[in-house]
Design a protein around this motif. Sequence first.
Motif, PDB file in Angstrom:
ATOM      1  N   ASN A 158     -26.673 -38.505  23.083  1.00 37.94           N
ATOM      2  CA  ASN A 158     -25.885 -37.606  22.245  1.00 37.94           C
ATOM      3  C   ASN A 158     -24.458 -38.094  22.012  1.00 37.94           C
ATOM      4  OD1 ASN A 158     -28.167 -35.990  22.302  1.00 37.94           O
ATOM      5  ND2 ASN A 158     -27.362 -34.637  23.887  1.00 37.94           N
ATOM      6  N   GLN A 159     -24.240 -39.388  22.136  1.00 35.76           N
ATOM      7  CA  GLN A 159     -22.906 -39.935  21.903  1.00 35.76           C
ATOM      8  C   GLN A 159     -22.906 -41.025  20.836  1.00 35.76           C
ATOM      9  OE1 GLN A 159     -21.257 -41.062  25.706  1.00 35.76           O
ATOM     10  NE2 GLN A 159     -20.972 -38.949  26.349  1.00 35.76           N
ATOM     11  N   SER A 160     -23.941 -41.054  20.013  1.00 30.49           N
ATOM     12  CA  SER A 160     -24.068 -42.143  19.041  1.00 30.49           C
ATOM     13  C   SER A 160     -22.921 -42.171  18.038  1.00 30.49           C
ATOM     14  CB  SER A 160     -25.407 -42.046  18.308  1.00 30.49           C
ATOM     15  OG  SER A 160     -25.542 -40.774  17.680  1.00 30.49           O
ATOM     16  N   LEU A 161     -22.505 -41.013  17.557  1.00 25.40           N
ATOM     17  CA  LEU A 161     -21.424 -40.975  16.566  1.00 25.40           C
ATOM     18  C   LEU A 161     -20.104 -41.385  17.193  1.00 25.40           C
ATOM     19  CD1 LEU A 161     -20.183 -40.348  13.843  1.00 25.40           C
ATOM     20  CD2 LEU A 161     -20.150 -37.915  14.474  1.00 25.40           C
ATOM     21  N   TYR A 162     -19.762 -40.791  18.322  1.00 28.23           N
ATOM     22  CA  TYR A 162     -18.523 -41.157  19.009  1.00 28.23           C
ATOM     23  C   TYR A 162     -18.529 -42.637  19.389  1.00 28.23           C
ATOM     24  CZ  TYR A 162     -14.790 -41.103  22.505  1.00 28.23           C
ATOM     25  OH  TYR A 162     -13.647 -41.365  23.232  1.00 28.23           O
ATOM     26  N   ALA A 163     -19.671 -43.119  19.891  1.00 29.00           N
ATOM     27  CA  ALA A 163     -19.787 -44.522  20.277  1.00 29.00           C
ATOM     28  C   ALA A 163     -19.573 -45.443  19.077  1.00 29.00           C
ATOM     29  CB  ALA A 163     -21.153 -44.783  20.905  1.00 29.00           C
ATOM     30  N   ALA A 164     -20.098 -45.052  17.931  1.00 30.82           N
ATOM     31  CA  ALA A 164     -19.934 -45.876  16.733  1.00 30.82           C
ATOM     32  C   ALA A 164     -18.476 -45.982  16.323  1.00 30.82           C
ATOM     33  CB  ALA A 164     -20.759 -45.289  15.594  1.00 30.82           C
ATOM     34  N   THR A 165     -17.752 -44.856  16.404  1.00 32.22           N
ATOM     35  CA  THR A 165     -16.347 -44.904  15.993  1.00 32.22           C
ATOM     36  C   THR A 165     -15.510 -45.729  16.966  1.00 32.22           C
ATOM     37  OG1 THR A 165     -15.752 -42.834  17.153  1.00 32.22           O
ATOM     38  CG2 THR A 165     -16.530 -42.650  14.885  1.00 32.22           C
ATOM     39  N   LYS A 166     -15.777 -45.612  18.249  1.00 32.34           N
ATOM     40  CA  LYS A 166     -14.973 -46.349  19.218  1.00 32.34           C
ATOM     41  C   LYS A 166     -15.366 -47.824  19.272  1.00 32.34           C
ATOM     42  CE  LYS A 166     -12.041 -43.306  20.599  1.00 32.34           C
ATOM     43  NZ  LYS A 166     -10.593 -43.535  20.359  1.00 32.34           N
ATOM     44  N   GLY A 167     -16.643 -48.116  19.053  1.00 30.91           N
ATOM     45  CA  GLY A 167     -17.019 -49.520  18.915  1.00 30.91           C
ATOM     46  C   GLY A 167     -16.327 -50.138  17.714  1.00 30.91           C
ATOM     47  N   GLY A 168     -16.162 -49.341  16.661  1.00 31.03           N
ATOM     48  CA  GLY A 168     -15.435 -49.815  15.489  1.00 31.03           C
ATOM     49  C   GLY A 168     -13.984 -50.129  15.786  1.00 31.03           C
ATOM     50  N   VAL A 169     -13.375 -49.369  16.687  1.00 30.41           N
ATOM     51  CA  VAL A 169     -11.979 -49.634  17.056  1.00 30.41           C
ATOM     52  C   VAL A 169     -11.842 -51.027  17.667  1.00 30.41           C
ATOM     53  CG1 VAL A 169     -10.114 -48.956  18.633  1.00 30.41           C
ATOM     54  CG2 VAL A 169     -11.335 -47.220  17.317  1.00 30.41           C
ATOM     55  N   ASP A 170     -12.821 -51.434  18.466  1.00 30.85           N
ATOM     56  CA  ASP A 170     -12.777 -52.780  19.042  1.00 30.85           C
ATOM     57  C   ASP A 170     -12.799 -53.836  17.939  1.00 30.85           C
ATOM     58  OD1 ASP A 170     -12.808 -51.545  21.476  1.00 30.85           O
ATOM     59  OD2 ASP A 170     -14.770 -52.286  22.098  1.00 30.85           O
ATOM     60  N   GLY A 171     -13.691 -53.637  16.948  1.00 32.14           N
ATOM     61  CA  GLY A 171     -13.761 -54.589  15.846  1.00 32.14           C
ATOM     62  C   GLY A 171     -12.491 -54.622  15.029  1.00 32.14           C
ATOM     63  N   ILE A 172     -11.912 -53.458  14.779  1.00 31.08           N
ATOM     64  CA  ILE A 172     -10.644 -53.383  14.057  1.00 31.08           C
ATOM     65  C   ILE A 172      -9.551 -54.130  14.813  1.00 31.08           C
ATOM     66  CG2 ILE A 172      -8.794 -51.783  13.393  1.00 31.08           C
ATOM     67  CD1 ILE A 172     -11.067 -49.730  12.809  1.00 31.08           C
ATOM     68  N   THR A 173      -9.526 -53.940  16.115  1.00 30.25           N
ATOM     69  CA  THR A 173      -8.510 -54.603  16.950  1.00 30.25           C
ATOM     70  C   THR A 173      -8.581 -56.110  16.815  1.00 30.25           C
ATOM     71  OG1 THR A 173      -8.530 -52.783  18.546  1.00 30.25           O
ATOM     72  CG2 THR A 173      -7.711 -54.912  19.325  1.00 30.25           C
ATOM     73  N   ARG A 174      -9.765 -56.662  16.959  1.00 29.34           N
ATOM     74  CA  ARG A 174      -9.919 -58.124  16.900  1.00 29.34           C
ATOM     75  C   ARG A 174      -9.630 -58.661  15.500  1.00 29.34           C
ATOM     76  NH1 ARG A 174     -14.692 -56.682  20.148  1.00 29.34           N
ATOM     77  NH2 ARG A 174     -14.282 -57.211  22.325  1.00 29.34           N
ATOM     78  N   SER A 175     -10.072 -57.930  14.480  1.00 32.75           N
ATOM     79  CA  SER A 175      -9.870 -58.400  13.111  1.00 32.75           C
ATOM     80  C   SER A 175      -8.395 -58.370  12.713  1.00 32.75           C
ATOM     81  CB  SER A 175     -10.697 -57.546  12.143  1.00 32.75           C
ATOM     82  OG  SER A 175     -12.077 -57.744  12.358  1.00 32.75           O
ATOM     83  N   LEU A 176      -7.695 -57.287  13.054  1.00 26.94           N
ATOM     84  CA  LEU A 176      -6.273 -57.224  12.738  1.00 26.94           C
ATOM     85  C   LEU A 176      -5.487 -58.276  13.509  1.00 26.94           C
ATOM     86  CD1 LEU A 176      -5.509 -53.380  12.539  1.00 26.94           C
ATOM     87  CD2 LEU A 176      -5.828 -54.992  10.652  1.00 26.94           C
ATOM     88  N   ALA A 177      -5.905 -58.542  14.750  1.00 25.47           N
ATOM     89  CA  ALA A 177      -5.224 -59.580  15.539  1.00 25.47           C
ATOM     90  C   ALA A 177      -5.341 -60.934  14.853  1.00 25.47           C
ATOM     91  CB  ALA A 177      -5.816 -59.638  16.943  1.00 25.47           C
ATOM     92  N   ALA A 178      -6.526 -61.240  14.336  1.00 28.07           N
ATOM     93  CA  ALA A 178      -6.725 -62.513  13.646  1.00 28.07           C
ATOM     94  C   ALA A 178      -5.951 -62.563  12.334  1.00 28.07           C
ATOM     95  CB  ALA A 178      -8.219 -62.715  13.382  1.00 28.07           C
ATOM     96  N   GLU A 179      -5.880 -61.433  11.661  1.00 30.48           N
ATOM     97  CA  GLU A 179      -5.239 -61.376  10.348  1.00 30.48           C
ATOM     98  C   GLU A 179      -3.729 -61.511  10.424  1.00 30.48           C
ATOM     99  OE1 GLU A 179      -5.069 -58.244   6.549  1.00 30.48           O
ATOM    100  OE2 GLU A 179      -6.492 -57.954   8.202  1.00 30.48           O
ATOM    101  N   TRP A 180      -3.119 -60.946  11.477  1.00 29.08           N
ATOM    102  CA  TRP A 180      -1.665 -60.832  11.503  1.00 29.08           C
ATOM    103  C   TRP A 180      -0.976 -61.662  12.580  1.00 29.08           C
ATOM    104  CZ3 TRP A 180       0.790 -58.684   7.555  1.00 29.08           C
ATOM    105  CH2 TRP A 180       0.068 -57.829   6.717  1.00 29.08           C
TER     106      TRP A 180
END
Length: 259
Positions: A158-180
């Motif tokens: 019952n945590q699939s939605l929350y897990a998806a959003t927080k897993g996305g935060v990890d991807g955002i973190t790595r991508s922004l780090a590479a970009e900037w």
Amino acid sequence: MNEEIEGIPTRPLAGKTAVVTGGGRGIGVSIATLLARAGARLALVGRNEDSLRAAAEKLPKDTEIIPADLSQPDAPAAVMDIAVQRLDHVDVLVNNAGAENFTASHELTAQEADELWALNGRAPLLLGGRAATHMAAIGGGSIVNLSSAIGSERSMANQSLYAATKGGVDGITRSLAAEWGRKGVRVNAVRPAVTRSDMSAPIFADPEIQGALSAQYALGRLGEPEEIAQAVLFFATPASSYVTGQILSVDGGWMSAQV
């Protein structure tokens, strides 16, 4: 000049400014308090103006508050523009605002999914991009996202939605780090497990549940907000000047140890 103890500045953020989203409650208050003690001038962002004012009253008098619903499409850009205007510049952004949804996957609605993604995923992405543009123009800065052990390495029913959003935060973190990174902007994330906060209050209020969960942690206890704030402070200061694109687990050994 900052006073130093064995070469370590006692106010490593003196002269710096920081924006903390979700700054009116829980972990956000602890983060804001610690950043202020480190010398930063603050802007607190959150939905509840009364909570922001109550938090600001315990911080230096020049603390700004910016009431905003970051789940709204135009809010992240507007908030960052207001923060830059009021603070003159922004050196640190802490994307702490977030919410939970533990609805079973087969009962989720599209509206629920969109609302949680808007706050937990889209907001830090848009805030981060806007902040990074500003930070690059002033020579650099630090963005710290709040991820979660749920969705990164482990999850539960019952945590699939929350897990998806927080897993996305990890991807955002790595991508922004590479970009900037080449423009002096560092982007990292702190990944807590269960930590005392408004959202986890029912767990801490029930000794049986708290004890059962604590038994799964290598340290034998759940987290305190001040412990998360210490990790955020590390990423916000020059102590982490050669660190970017990292997600630091601050979870009492929940993910790394089998107890």
